[in-house]
Design a protein around this motif. Structure first.
Motif, PDB file in Angstrom:
ATOM      1  N   LEU A 169      92.425  17.575 -36.455  1.00  0.00           N
ATOM      2  CA  LEU A 169      91.111  17.474 -36.259  1.00  0.00           C
ATOM      3  C   LEU A 169      90.277  18.280 -35.402  1.00  0.00           C
ATOM      4  O   LEU A 169      89.445  18.992 -35.710  1.00  0.00           O
ATOM      5  CB  LEU A 169      90.954  15.801 -35.817  1.00  0.00           C
ATOM      6  N   TYR A 170      91.302  18.577 -34.540  1.00  0.00           N
ATOM      7  CA  TYR A 170      90.705  19.493 -33.366  1.00  0.00           C
ATOM      8  C   TYR A 170      90.512  20.991 -34.000  1.00  0.00           C
ATOM      9  O   TYR A 170      89.564  21.715 -34.015  1.00  0.00           O
ATOM     10  CB  TYR A 170      91.536  19.853 -32.300  1.00  0.00           C
ATOM     11  N   TYR A 171      91.649  21.379 -34.691  1.00  0.00           N
ATOM     12  CA  TYR A 171      91.581  22.719 -35.187  1.00  0.00           C
ATOM     13  C   TYR A 171      90.568  22.866 -36.487  1.00  0.00           C
ATOM     14  O   TYR A 171      89.819  23.745 -36.771  1.00  0.00           O
ATOM     15  CB  TYR A 171      92.925  23.027 -35.853  1.00  0.00           C
ATOM     16  N   GLU A 172      90.446  21.720 -37.185  1.00  0.00           N
ATOM     17  CA  GLU A 172      89.549  21.900 -38.486  1.00  0.00           C
ATOM     18  C   GLU A 172      88.021  21.743 -37.998  1.00  0.00           C
ATOM     19  O   GLU A 172      87.517  22.658 -38.538  1.00  0.00           O
ATOM     20  CB  GLU A 172      89.938  20.342 -39.244  1.00  0.00           C
ATOM     21  N   GLU A 173      87.890  21.210 -36.687  1.00  0.00           N
ATOM     22  CA  GLU A 173      86.549  21.215 -36.522  1.00  0.00           C
ATOM     23  C   GLU A 173      86.222  22.728 -35.630  1.00  0.00           C
ATOM     24  O   GLU A 173      85.040  23.079 -35.911  1.00  0.00           O
ATOM     25  CB  GLU A 173      86.311  20.078 -35.268  1.00  0.00           C
ATOM     26  N   ALA A 174      87.103  23.120 -35.113  1.00  0.00           N
ATOM     27  CA  ALA A 174      86.945  24.435 -34.347  1.00  0.00           C
ATOM     28  C   ALA A 174      86.740  25.499 -35.531  1.00  0.00           C
ATOM     29  O   ALA A 174      85.645  26.361 -35.319  1.00  0.00           O
ATOM     30  CB  ALA A 174      88.109  24.774 -33.450  1.00  0.00           C
ATOM     31  N   GLU A 175      87.635  25.304 -36.479  1.00  0.00           N
ATOM     32  CA  GLU A 175      87.530  26.299 -37.788  1.00  0.00           C
ATOM     33  C   GLU A 175      85.984  26.104 -38.527  1.00  0.00           C
ATOM     34  O   GLU A 175      85.311  27.221 -38.857  1.00  0.00           O
ATOM     35  CB  GLU A 175      88.623  26.075 -38.776  1.00  0.00           C
ATOM     36  N   HIS A 176      85.803  24.896 -38.738  1.00  0.00           N
ATOM     37  CA  HIS A 176      84.259  24.666 -39.423  1.00  0.00           C
ATOM     38  C   HIS A 176      83.219  25.171 -38.579  1.00  0.00           C
ATOM     39  O   HIS A 176      82.172  25.766 -39.079  1.00  0.00           O
ATOM     40  CB  HIS A 176      84.118  23.239 -39.502  1.00  0.00           C
ATOM     41  N   GLU A 177      83.292  25.114 -37.302  1.00  0.00           N
ATOM     42  CA  GLU A 177      82.096  25.501 -36.331  1.00  0.00           C
ATOM     43  C   GLU A 177      81.998  27.172 -36.406  1.00  0.00           C
ATOM     44  O   GLU A 177      81.123  27.711 -36.744  1.00  0.00           O
ATOM     45  CB  GLU A 177      82.639  25.087 -34.822  1.00  0.00           C
ATOM     46  N   ARG A 178      83.186  27.839 -36.671  1.00  0.00           N
ATOM     47  CA  ARG A 178      83.069  29.102 -36.575  1.00  0.00           C
ATOM     48  C   ARG A 178      82.467  29.685 -37.823  1.00  0.00           C
ATOM     49  O   ARG A 178      81.858  30.562 -37.935  1.00  0.00           O
ATOM     50  CB  ARG A 178      84.525  29.422 -36.638  1.00  0.00           C
ATOM     51  N   ARG A 179      83.026  28.862 -38.940  1.00  0.00           N
ATOM     52  CA  ARG A 179      82.395  29.098 -40.303  1.00  0.00           C
ATOM     53  C   ARG A 179      81.059  28.910 -40.420  1.00  0.00           C
ATOM     54  O   ARG A 179      80.186  29.670 -40.844  1.00  0.00           O
ATOM     55  CB  ARG A 179      83.188  28.286 -41.306  1.00  0.00           C
ATOM     56  N   VAL A 180      80.548  27.754 -39.833  1.00  0.00           N
ATOM     57  CA  VAL A 180      79.220  27.753 -39.964  1.00  0.00           C
ATOM     58  C   VAL A 180      78.313  28.652 -39.182  1.00  0.00           C
ATOM     59  O   VAL A 180      77.308  29.135 -39.694  1.00  0.00           O
ATOM     60  CB  VAL A 180      78.958  26.051 -39.091  1.00  0.00           C
ATOM     61  N   ARG A 181      78.819  29.050 -37.941  1.00  0.00           N
ATOM     62  CA  ARG A 181      78.197  30.147 -37.282  1.00  0.00           C
ATOM     63  C   ARG A 181      78.167  31.403 -38.005  1.00  0.00           C
ATOM     64  O   ARG A 181      76.940  32.207 -38.003  1.00  0.00           O
ATOM     65  CB  ARG A 181      78.881  30.132 -36.029  1.00  0.00           C
ATOM     66  N   LYS A 182      79.277  31.763 -38.583  1.00  0.00           N
ATOM     67  CA  LYS A 182      79.437  33.020 -39.420  1.00  0.00           C
ATOM     68  C   LYS A 182      78.154  33.002 -40.609  1.00  0.00           C
ATOM     69  O   LYS A 182      77.380  34.178 -40.600  1.00  0.00           O
ATOM     70  CB  LYS A 182      80.609  33.181 -39.861  1.00  0.00           C
ATOM     71  N   ARG A 183      78.283  32.053 -41.254  1.00  0.00           N
ATOM     72  CA  ARG A 183      77.114  32.036 -42.263  1.00  0.00           C
ATOM     73  C   ARG A 183      75.854  31.747 -41.824  1.00  0.00           C
ATOM     74  O   ARG A 183      74.996  32.494 -42.395  1.00  0.00           O
ATOM     75  CB  ARG A 183      77.495  30.499 -43.270  1.00  0.00           C
ATOM     76  N   LYS A 184      75.586  31.301 -40.746  1.00  0.00           N
ATOM     77  CA  LYS A 184      74.169  31.156 -40.090  1.00  0.00           C
ATOM     78  C   LYS A 184      73.822  32.583 -39.743  1.00  0.00           C
ATOM     79  O   LYS A 184      72.451  32.926 -40.227  1.00  0.00           O
ATOM     80  CB  LYS A 184      74.339  30.220 -39.079  1.00  0.00           C
ATOM     81  N   ALA A 185      74.914  33.503 -39.286  1.00  0.00           N
ATOM     82  CA  ALA A 185      74.406  34.767 -38.833  1.00  0.00           C
ATOM     83  C   ALA A 185      73.911  35.462 -40.030  1.00  0.00           C
ATOM     84  O   ALA A 185      72.994  36.270 -40.228  1.00  0.00           O
ATOM     85  CB  ALA A 185      75.443  35.522 -38.136  1.00  0.00           C
ATOM     86  N   ARG A 186      74.596  35.460 -41.157  1.00  0.00           N
ATOM     87  CA  ARG A 186      74.336  35.992 -42.370  1.00  0.00           C
ATOM     88  C   ARG A 186      73.033  35.756 -42.973  1.00  0.00           C
ATOM     89  O   ARG A 186      72.171  36.361 -43.400  1.00  0.00           O
ATOM     90  CB  ARG A 186      75.410  36.016 -43.557  1.00  0.00           C
ATOM     91  N   LEU A 187      72.973  34.189 -42.828  1.00  0.00           N
ATOM     92  CA  LEU A 187      71.533  33.929 -43.446  1.00  0.00           C
ATOM     93  C   LEU A 187      70.673  34.379 -42.624  1.00  0.00           C
ATOM     94  O   LEU A 187      69.415  34.671 -43.211  1.00  0.00           O
ATOM     95  CB  LEU A 187      71.828  32.142 -43.128  1.00  0.00           C
TER      96      LEU A 187
END
Lengths: 527, 129
Positions: free
Chosen positions: A346-364
């Motif tokens: 759970l911990y690693y999945e959430e960290a990974e998800h957070e990173r992905r969301v932030r990257k997509r947000k930057a692109r957006l």
């Protein structure tokens, strides 16, 4: 401490042979729990009799013959069942309920009653004034000046009463509540009694006796209208003013994701309080997104799927009452000992998800900012000069949308919001933002975070049918500690009430000249 | 040090110390630093017993200086300088009294806690007469 018990369990287990029985495991439990009971919370003493019962619900317990194949056919809890309803079915069912005849019938019944009462109330003074002229015109005294002055007074008071009743009562109903609105019913009964008693008096003392004193009759009609105005004042106080002063603080919590809000309400009945809370719910709570809950459901399913309890010694003597209880305790103990790494995942999945969301947000953000630079608002003078290639907001939105569509879609997919926004709604919102000179950040704000339910299209307001679940009658007032639930198809809102405490305030006067200061000096000089 | 009661005479056991000023270049120095004064904050004085005492205290002694030779100690409260009272002085006035250019020698009356103890001790060992 947990790992300590787990490790010791495993090391002991590896020491034994592979064919260890359940019996041996149980004795190990007992031995361990005796030593470590005080320190480890997870070790449980299992006091079951030697013959273990079957796994299964109480219906199966009655069986005498054990089917050796039944273990293969039972399954762990899965996410869906045979009788699952899809979202469209739910919408259809709620629409059917709304179109049902029962609710409309009640609404029309109340409406007709109200209209009849209103007509009765307004026509009564007029009838009081007109009837003597019709029934005994020759006996009637002529109306003097004072009397005619009273006519004007009656007319204007009736007009004021008409306007006041229109303002207070002639509003489209906001909702259909389960029980009758107690105060309105009481007021209607009061008005009815009042008018009936006036008619009785009029009928007996004036119509029967054929009173000639017309001024007295006019004054009687004026007194009726005055009293009606006072009843209207009472209606305002009871229906509108009484609940304005906040008296209770309610805490509303959504059952699916724990979103919590607090509101201050006055003295209301439970159904009216529920209505007020629902109106706040649509503005304040972020929209219910079932896609965000699927992760925890899958984790829960994994926990349950991991363990099965077998009875190796055969069926039969299961006379003890706490069978199911001991089974679940056995499962809890076994689950405690199992090396569970789901928290790690759970911990690693959430960290990974957070990173992905932030990257997509930057692109957006970059894509949207760039898209907005392609558009420029034309000034008035320019509009006359260059009539070619001029677009209205909708066309402008359609022109710049493709450059940001992909980034926006990816972002919505990552944050699991893609079903809340359709292409059409996004383009509409973009046209709206362009028309109102909004910055790219303002346009994006409604997609970056989940907004209240009102923000989304109407089919998200699926739950227009709410059920009020309460242990006390819903027409009783709110009290300190009352709890009730508002259930809709997907979730429920649990409401708890607390009384706002009595506040004792005292005053302290500070003279403005009393603010004086000195410097804190501490110098050291060498001589 | 006895507590200061406004309006009442102050009784204290004092020690007479004479310091010869040392000439350093253009200045005459005594070799110690003072702190305190009626315009200062008495609560920050580390040497005083009574934290409302606004007297002048010796806060530092330069090693090897004239004050150290004359046996002035850190924490001493200066009561008089050359006959002038120092118990009700501002910090700057005290500094001026000590650094007068036309005086070569300053005669101080200082008081310290250990003096009172010594007097009490010595009085206690003799019978009252």
């Amino acid at each position: 401490m947990d790992t300590e018990s787990t490790y010791s369990g495993y090391s002991y287990y590896s020491g034994r042979s592979r064919g260890s029985h359940r019996h041996g495991e149980r004795s190990r439990d007992r031995h361990k729990s005796r030593n470590k009971d005080s320190r480890s919370e997870k070790s449980v003493t299992i006091n079951t009799p030697p013959a273990e019962p079957l796994l299964g619900d109480s219906a199966v317990r009655g069986e005498q013959v054990q089917d050796d194949n039944w273990g293969e056919t039972t399954t762990a809890v899965t996410g869906t069942s045979e009788h699952s309803l899809s979202q469209e079915d739910i919408v259809r069912i709620t629409k059917d309920l709304e179109d049902s005849v029962g609710l409309d019938c009640r609404r029309y019944f109340t409406l007709t009653l109200a209209v009849i009462l209103g007509l009765l109330v307004f026509l009564t003074p007029v009838a009081f004034l007109v009837l003597p002229h019709i029934l005994w015109p020759e006996k009637l005294q002529s109306c003097g000046t004072a009397c005619e002055g009273l006519f004007i007074s009656v007319a204007f008071k009736l007009l004021i009463l008409l306007l006041a009743v229109w303002a207070l009562f002639f509003r489209s109903p906001r909702a259909g509540l389960p029980r009758v609105f107690v105060f309105r019913a009481l007021l209607a009964v009061l008005v009815l009694l009042f008018v009936v008693s006036y008619w009785l008096f009029y009928g007996v003392r004036i119509l029967d006796a054929q009173d000639e004193n017309y001024q007295g009759i006019v004054q009687y009609a004026v007194s009726l209208v005055d009293a009606l105005l006072f009843i209207h004042y009472l209606a305002i106080v009871l229906l509108e003013l009484r609940q304005l002063q906040p008296c209770y603080s309610v805490c509303v919590m959504r059952s699916t994701d724990g979103e919590m809000r607090h509101y201050n309400l006055g003295q209301l009945s439970i159904q009216r309080a529920a209505l007020a809370i629902l109106e706040h719910y649509y503005c304040d709570f972020p929209v219910h997104n079932p896609a965000l809950l699927s992760a925890s459901k899958s984790r829960a399913a994994k926990h349950l799927a991991g363990l099965k309890v077998y009875n190796v010694d055969g069926p039969g003597n299961n006379a003890a009452a706490g069978m199911a209880h001991s089974q679940s305790r056995a499962m809890i103990a076994a689950a405690a000992r199992r090396r569970d790494t789901s928290h790690n995942e759970l911990y690693y999945e959430e960290a990974e998800h957070e990173r992905r969301v932030r990257k997509r947000k930057a692109r957006l953000v970059v894509a949207v900012e760039e898209a907005f630079t392609h558009i420029k608002r034309m000034q008035e003078e320019e509009q006359k000069k260059a009539p070619g290639d001029v677009m209205d907001p909708r066309e402008a939105a359609q022109a710049i949308f493709p450059s940001m569509a992909r980034a926006l879609q990816k972002y919505l997919r990552t944050t699991k919001q893609q079903h809340c926004h359709s292409m059409e709604s996004i383009q509409q919102h973009l046209a709206f933002c362009i028309t109102n000179n909004m910055t790219p950040k303002a346009f994006l704000e409604s997609y970056l975070s989940a907004g209240p339910t009102l923000q989304y299209s109407r089919d998200h307001w699926l739950a227009r049918q709410w059920t009020l679940i309460s242990e006390v009658s819903v027409t009783s007032g709110l009290k300190d500690g009352s709890i009730f639930q508002l259930k809709c198809a997907d979730f429920s809102l649990v409401v708890t009430t607390k009384k706002i405490p009595y506040i004792q305030m005292s005053e302290e006067y500070i003279d403005p000249k009393s603010h004086k200061f000195v410097l804190r000096l501490q110098s050291e000089t060498s001589v | 040090m006895s507590n200061f009661i406004p309006g009442q005479p102050l009784i204290a056991v004092v020690l007479r110390i004479e310091i010869k000023k040392l000439r350093q270049g253009d200045n005459l120095i005594l070799g110690f630093s003072i702190g305190g004064g009626i315009d200062q904050d008495p609560g920050q004085n580390p040497f005083s017993d009574d934290k409302t005492d606004k007297g002048i205290y010796v806060t530092r002694i330069t090693p090897g200086g004239p004050a150290e030779e004359a046996d002035l100690r850190m924490g001493d409260k200066i009561m008089q300088v050359n006959g002038y009272d120092m118990t009700m002085m501002t910090h700057d006035q005290a500094r001026k009294r000590l650094t007068k250019k036309n005086e070569d020698v300053v005669r101080l009356l200082v008081t310290r806690k250990s003096l009172e103890e010594a007097v009490k001790h010595s009085m206690g060992s003799y019978p009252r007469q």
